[in-house]
Structures are given as structure tokens and as C-alpha cells.
Design an enzyme around this catalytic site. Structure first.
Site, PDB file in Angstrom:
ATOM      1  CB  SER B 139      -0.894   0.007   1.245  1.00 40.54           C
ATOM      2  OG  SER B 139      -1.508   1.268   1.393  1.00 40.54           O
ATOM      3  CE1 TYR B 152      -3.941  -1.976   5.702  1.00 38.14           C
ATOM      4  CE2 TYR B 152      -3.254   0.140   4.789  1.00 38.14           C
ATOM      5  CZ  TYR B 152      -3.727  -1.144   4.612  1.00 38.14           C
ATOM      6  OH  TYR B 152      -3.968  -1.602   3.345  1.00 38.14           O
TER       7      TYR B 152
END
Lengths: 447, 246
Positions: B139, B152
Site C-alpha cells: 500500500s 496499518y
């Protein structure tokens, strides 16, 4: 899970509500009050009815669950869109048996609105082709519903605007097509009389018919327009290869409200009419252009500005005197607000859905800018003509009809209410539209 | 192409698997829920229309004992495996992760330990057959520590570092590692979050990922604009990041 502003395609009215979306539609619909799909119904039918009501959105539940390539039987989750159906199956020789004017709709929405299309006079509504539904009924159970297993619920759900339970899966019969292309003919006609005559003659011979009407023209040109007819092209007529999916365009921002005034409507309608320069055209037509001409423009509803617009669609039953049709179109062309884009279509017989819109006669669909009181008055005037004629309106489009008008035109409402009451006596499922038109509020207060 | 997909039941994985099925690739799906996998396999079979079956096996990033059996079954079904695609992973907001220790453990375990454990097993299988493609979704959140994605982002930063190392170590042996760094993509995973600029839908993102797999691109940002955005964000001074909301 999130609280956000929910709107229909007309962007009027607007409601803040919690919306749930999940690939697992059975989980998402647990204890929610309404289910919606792509939000392409125009008015308030996909909006929650009460403060605090929660809605589920089906769009992430879009899997094909079963496809019988030999017989064309398709079963898919309720969020499967017509766009996907066309993209995947048209090149393989299958098409939806009934198509609305946009492909940005879900199967669940097609059942709930019992959509109709250009072939209504031969194929009826979408519901006629539905074999089975999987539903979460209002008491929370998940049931397989067919016309045999639960005839009342099945017929109430077809066209029942999502008020009888959450549609989770739809199984239906596809139509085999000889080619993915359309053979079309269109003809420019000078006035309403000619348009209605030509259209009903066309419906005798063609599976797809629809007419565009210039509702701005007055006097002798009242109701002038273009009658369009089509059928699937044979494999001999069709071009080599499948039709390519063309580029789409997007309206990037809301048009200012002055952009949609009588002068611009007049220019648009005038140009549209004269763009069809030869009186008659014929030839191969791209299926997207034939079925979904507006889909090429994403967010076309922004043309109507931030105040939005209302769609109004009614059917004037067979046998309605021509003078009534004239009165209808005169009311439209003389009002303070007019219709930007207007479509006329012959309807066939009434279908099996308890609240399905079409019945034999002439259907008229209008796009009217939302201008507050003036728009409400126009809708009231048109509804009075419809009530007198014994016609009715299409719920998937409505946002301004008054309850007394609706009750006067919808004689099947008590029958629907009885089935709904049997499955949902506490009215767990409700929409802003049913609160407005079905008297749900009174029931709520009385319970 | 013969491809194993871990995470095809949802979001971006579902999107890529559909594109593969529609162009005739052979697929084998790994995931947590057997009935969900079976329904997804049916969907892909119907879209493909080739008559081929899409196989499935249970595999859970939080349970490393499932990895080898799942890959055994995939190899048995497909014969030769050309590519392994990993799109599974967990997401939660920073607020939720700060408040819920067990959610935090699960997310860190799935996105870092579990994904790396699975990639190790997958890499061994591919190398044993002379190589292949291993495409993994990391990501843009792993590019710079930022307020809304502290934990995250850390899992994805670690994953990206692992994948870069894997590429360096095994490229000459025939392993082609493809690191995908999506920005904000509209899926059920991101539903309800405030959409930042350059938000994208699944379909174009899936197309870019498939192209990256086909072309064996080592690193791809989807949409591509994120490469420039993150280059800039990485260069921002620490003091600025303390003030910034993103």
C-alpha cells in the site's frame, strides 16, 4: 457502515442516513429497513422512511451464482448490474429479456421496480421473466420465493419497490439474440396525432418501439417528434465482431440553474428534432446507442443543477380519447416549467406484479427541472389528468405525487397492503416514498 | 496464465480475478470461507464461459498451518503455476486499532507475519519449478508514517521491505516479485472513510494490476499518480508531518 447523504438519480429529495454495504448481502440486510442498489430510481423510493432507519446497498454483492449456457438461465446476487450482464453475456448471444433505458441498474432494482422497456408490448415487464428470488423477509428469515412457493409474496415483490423484503438473489430467463447488433428505423413526425398513430402501427410489427417528443413545441407542432423502432439484427445483417464499448464522458460539475431555462430547452428540443434531417433513417445501430443513449454521459443529472430534477412517468390507458392526450401535452408546454427530454411508448397488458406500473395504453416519461412550487403544480396538474383518465404513475420515477392522487389512481394498493401487512405487520421495511404515498406514517402512529 | 489468488472473494482481488477469468486464464482461489470461495468460483466460471472449473481451498493468513495444504491443492488442480497473487489483508482505522488490542494483533499478524509466511511458501513452490510471478498488494500507506495510518502503514512498510528484498535475492533464480501499492480504492474495506484525492474504483485498479503482472513490473502504484504524490510526501519534513492531517 457510514452516515451519508442519500439521493436518487433526480437528486431530489436528499436524506442523511446510515448505509451498509458488504459482499455478504445476507449479513448487510440483517435488521435494516430498506435495500437499495445503484440509486437510479429518480425520486425517493430508495431513501429511508424514518429518522434513524438504516439502508443496505447491494452493489458489492454482484456475483453470478449460476448460468445455464444452453437455456440462458441466470442466477446472480441482487447487486449484479445490467451493465455487467450486457458486457459479459451480449457477446455470447444473450441479453436481458427486458431492458430499462439505462444499464446502471441492479437486478434487485429491476425486480423491485419491475422495470419495462422498449419491448413491453411484446415481452411485458422484467418480472414476467423472473423464475425465483432469494429474499430476507421482514421477520428476518431467508427464503427462496417462487410464484409456486409463495404466490402472494412473489407477486407483491415484483414491482413492490423493495417494501416486502430484501431481495438477495434473482434467477431469470435471458433472451437469445441472433446478433449483438440492432436493426433500427426512425421517422420524424410532425405532430402528436401522427406520432401516436405511427407508434401504435410500429408496435404491431417491431419488438422495440419508443418515441421522443418535443414537448416545447406548441400549436400545430404540438407533440412532434421521432418514432424509433428496432429489432435484433440477423447474423447476416450484423457487422463483423461484437460492438465495442465506446468511451464515456462525464459532466464534471453542476450546471448553474439558469442554464436550464425555457430558452435552452427550446433550443435543445429544436436541435434534436432537426438533427433527424431525413424524414426516415434506417440501418444497423449500436446496442448501447439504441438501449442506453444517455449512459455515455456520466453524471448527466448534473445538467439539472444542484436543485435536481424530477422524472414523471404515467400511463394513459387504452381508449383514452385523443383530446386527453392533447390536454396533457398542452399542460406541459404551457406551464412555467417544461420537460427537457420526453419519451412516449406503447404499453402492453398489465403484468403479474401487484404494483407494476404498465398497463395497456400510452406511457409518457418527462424530465422536469426541480423549481419548487412550479414543479409541484405541474405534477399536480398532470396527475389530475391521469386520475381522470384512469391511468397511473411509475413509482420508480416519482417524488412529488400527492397521496390522494396516488390512492385515486392505484386501485390495487389495498391488495398490496394486505400482503405487506401479512409479512411485515410492524412495517419494519419502509421507504421515504411509501411514507409519502402509502400512508405508512398513519399506520406507524396508530400501532 | 495459471494463477493462484489469495483474496479473490472481495474488492481488488475479486476485480483482478474477474479480468483473468474473462480472458481465459485458469484460476485457483484461496480464502477463509469455503462457501464464499465456492460462490466466487462459480461467478468466475460463468464469466469465463470456457467450461473450465475454478478450484478453491481454505487458507487463512492468521493460520500458517493452512498455507502448505492450500498450495498443494492449487498445484494439483492447475498443474504448473505461473503466478501467485496475494490481495488478502486487513484494514482498520487508527482509532480502532488504538482502542482494540486484539484487532491490532490480528491486523499486524495478518498483514505482516501471515503474508510473509505465505509468500515464503509461495516463493519456494515457484522457485522449485524454475520461477514464476509473485504479485502482492502492499500500500502507499507503507511509504511514510502518517497520522491516520500509523499501524496499518507500518505493516505495509514492513511488507514492502520484505518484497523488495525477495526481489533482490531471487530475481536471478527466476522469481518475479511484483509489489503493488494502491492508493485509496473504493471497496467495502474503505467504505465509510473520507475519500482523499485520487480515489479510484476497483475496475481501473484491477486493470493496472493485471498489466503489471503481465509485464512483470517490479513495482506499481495504482493509480499511477501516487508514485509522484508519495515521492513528495516522503520528502516532507518531520515538523510538517506533525501538523498535517493526512
Amino acid at each position: 457502515m457510514s452516515v451519508r447523504e442519500l439521493v436518487g438519480w433526480g437528486r431530489f429529495p436528499r436524506v442523511m442516513a446510515e448505509e451498509r454495504v458488504s459482499e455478504d448481502l445476507a449479513a448487510a440486510t440483517h435488521e435494516v429497513n430498506l435495500t437499495r442498489g445503484l440509486g437510479r430510481s429518480y425520486g425517493d423510493s430508495s431513501l429511508p422512511g424514518r429518522a434513524g432507519d438504516v439502508v443496505a446497498r447491494t452493489t458489492a454483492a454482484d456475483r453470478i451464482l449460476f448460468f445455464d449456457e444452453k437455456n440462458g438461465i441466470l442466477r446472480a446476487e441482487a447487486g449484479f448490474s445490467l451493465q455487467e450482464l450486457v458486457r459479459v453475456f451480449l457477446p455470447r448471444g444473450w441479453f436481458t429479456p427486458v431492458s430499462p433505458g439505462t444499464q446502471f441498474v441492479t437486478l434487485g432494482g429491476m425486480v423491485a421496480s419491475d422495470i419495462h422497456g422498449k419491448n413491453h408490448h411484446v415481452a411485458g415487464c422484467f418480472g414476467e421473466h423472473v423464475r425465483a428470488l432469494k429474499m430476507r423477509v421482514p421477520d428476518g428469515r431467508i427464503l427462496e420465493v417462487t410464484e409456486e412457493s409463495e404466490p402472494d409474496l412473489f407477486r407483491a415483490t415484483i414491482g413492490g419497490m423493495g417494501l416486502t423484503g430484501h431481495i438477495l438473489e434473482v434467477e431469470f430467463q435471458l433472451e437469445a439474440v441472433p446478433s449483438p447488433w440492432i436493426w433500427g428505423e426512425s421517422e420524424r413526425v410532425a405532430n402528436l396525432e401522427e406520432l401516436l398513430d405511427k407508434q401504435s402501427a410500429a408496435s404491431e410489427e417491431w419488438p422495440f418501439t419508443v418515441s421522443w417528443v418535443d414537448t416545447v413545441a406548441r400549436g400545430r407542432g404540438l407533440g412532434r417528434g421521432i418514432v424509433m423502432k428496432g429489432r435484433w439484427a440477423t447474423s447476416d445483417e450484423a457487422p463483423q465482431g461484437p460492438p465495442k464499448i465506446g468511451r464515456s464522458f462525464s459532466v464534471p460539475f453542476d450546471f448553474p440553474s439558469w442554464a436550464l431555462a425555457p430558452w435552452s430547452m427550446r433550443i435543445f428540443n429544436h436541435l434534436y428534432f432537426w438533427k433527424h434531417l431525413p424524414r426516415r433513417k434506417r440501418g444497423i445501430v449500436h446496442p448501447q446507442k439504441f438501449f442506453y443513449p444517455l449512459d455515455i454521459v456520466q453524471h448527466w443529472n448534473r445538467v439539472y443543477g444542484s436543485r435536481g430534477f424530477v422524472q414523471y412517468q404515467c400511463v394513459l390507458p387504452q381508449g383514452t380519447p385523443r383530446s386527453v392526450h392533447h390536454r396533457f401535452f398542452e399542460a406541459l408546454s404551457q406551464g412555467e416549467v417544461g420537460s427537457f427530454l420526453s419519451v412516449v411508448k406503447d404499453c402492453g397488458e398489465e403484468g403479474k406484479g401487484l404494483l407494476s406500473f404498465p398497463k395497456a395504453g400510452v406511457s409518457v416519461a418527462l424530465d422536469i427541472p426541480m423549481r419548487g412550487r412550479a414543479t409541484q403544480e405541474l405534477v399536480d396538474t398532470l396527475n389530475e389528468i391521469v386520475v381522470d383518465a384512469g391511468g397511473r404513475i411509475y413509482l420508480a420515477k416519482d417524488s412529488l405525487t400527492r397521496e390522494n392522487h396516488f390512492r385515486a389512481m392505484e386501485t390495487r394498493l389495498p391488495m398490496f397492503a394486505e400482503v405487506r401487512n401479512a409479512w411485515d405487520p410492524e412495517l419494519r421495511l419502509m421507504s421515504a416514498q411509501s411514507a409519502r404515498l402509502f400512508g405508512d406514517r398513519e399506520t406507524e402512529a396508530g400501532s | 496464465m495459471k494463477c493462484v489468488v489469495l483474496g479473490a472473494t472481495k474488492g481488488i482481488g475479486r476485480g483482478v480475478a474477474r479480468l483473468m477469468a474473462e480472458r481465459g486464464d485458469s484460476l485457483f482461489l484461496l480464502g477463509r470461507n469455503p462457501s464464499d470461495l465456492a460462490a466466487t468460483a462459480k461467478d468466475l466460471e460463468a464469466r469465463s464461459g470456457s467450461g473450465g472449473t475454478v478450484g478453491t481451498a481454505a487458507c487463512d493468513l492468521l493460520d500458517s498451518s493452512t498455507f502448505e495444504t492450500a498450495l498443494d491443492q492449487a498445484e494439483k488442480h492447475l498443474g504448473h503455476v505461473d503466478a501467485i497473487l496475494v490481495t488478502a489483508g486487513l484494514f482498520a482505522t487508527q482509532d480502532d486499532l488504538e482502542q482494540d488490542a486484539s484487532l491490532r494483533d490480528r491486523l499486524m499478524h495478518a498483514n505482516f507475519c501471515g503474508t510473509i509466511g505465505f509468500c515464503e511458501a509461495a516463493k519456494d513452490r515457484l522457485l522449485a519449478k524454475g520461477g514464476g510471478r509473485l504479485c502482492v498488494l502492499s500500500s502507499v500507506a507503507g511509504e511514510r508514517g502518517r497520522k491516520p495510518i500509523v499501524i496499518y502503514g507500518a505493516t505495509k512498510a514492513g511488507l514492502t521491505a520484505y518484497l523488495n528484498g525477495l526481489d533482490a535475492r531471487h530475481h536471478e533464480n527466476g522469481l518475479r516479485v511484483i509489489v503493488v501499492k494502491p492508493g485509496f480504492v473504493r471497496t467495502t474495506m474503505t467504505e465509510g472513510l473520507k475519500e482523499p484525492p485520487f480515489s479510484a474504483d476497483v475496475e481501473p485498479v484491477a486493470k493496472s494490476i493485471l498489466k503489471a503482472i503481465d509485464k512483470e513490473q517490479a513495482e506499481v502504484y495504482v493509480p499511477g499518480i501516487w508514485r509522484f504524490v508519495m515521492t513528495a510526501v516522503r520528502a516532507l519534513p518531520r515538523g510538517f508531518m506533525r501538523k498535517a492531517k493526512f
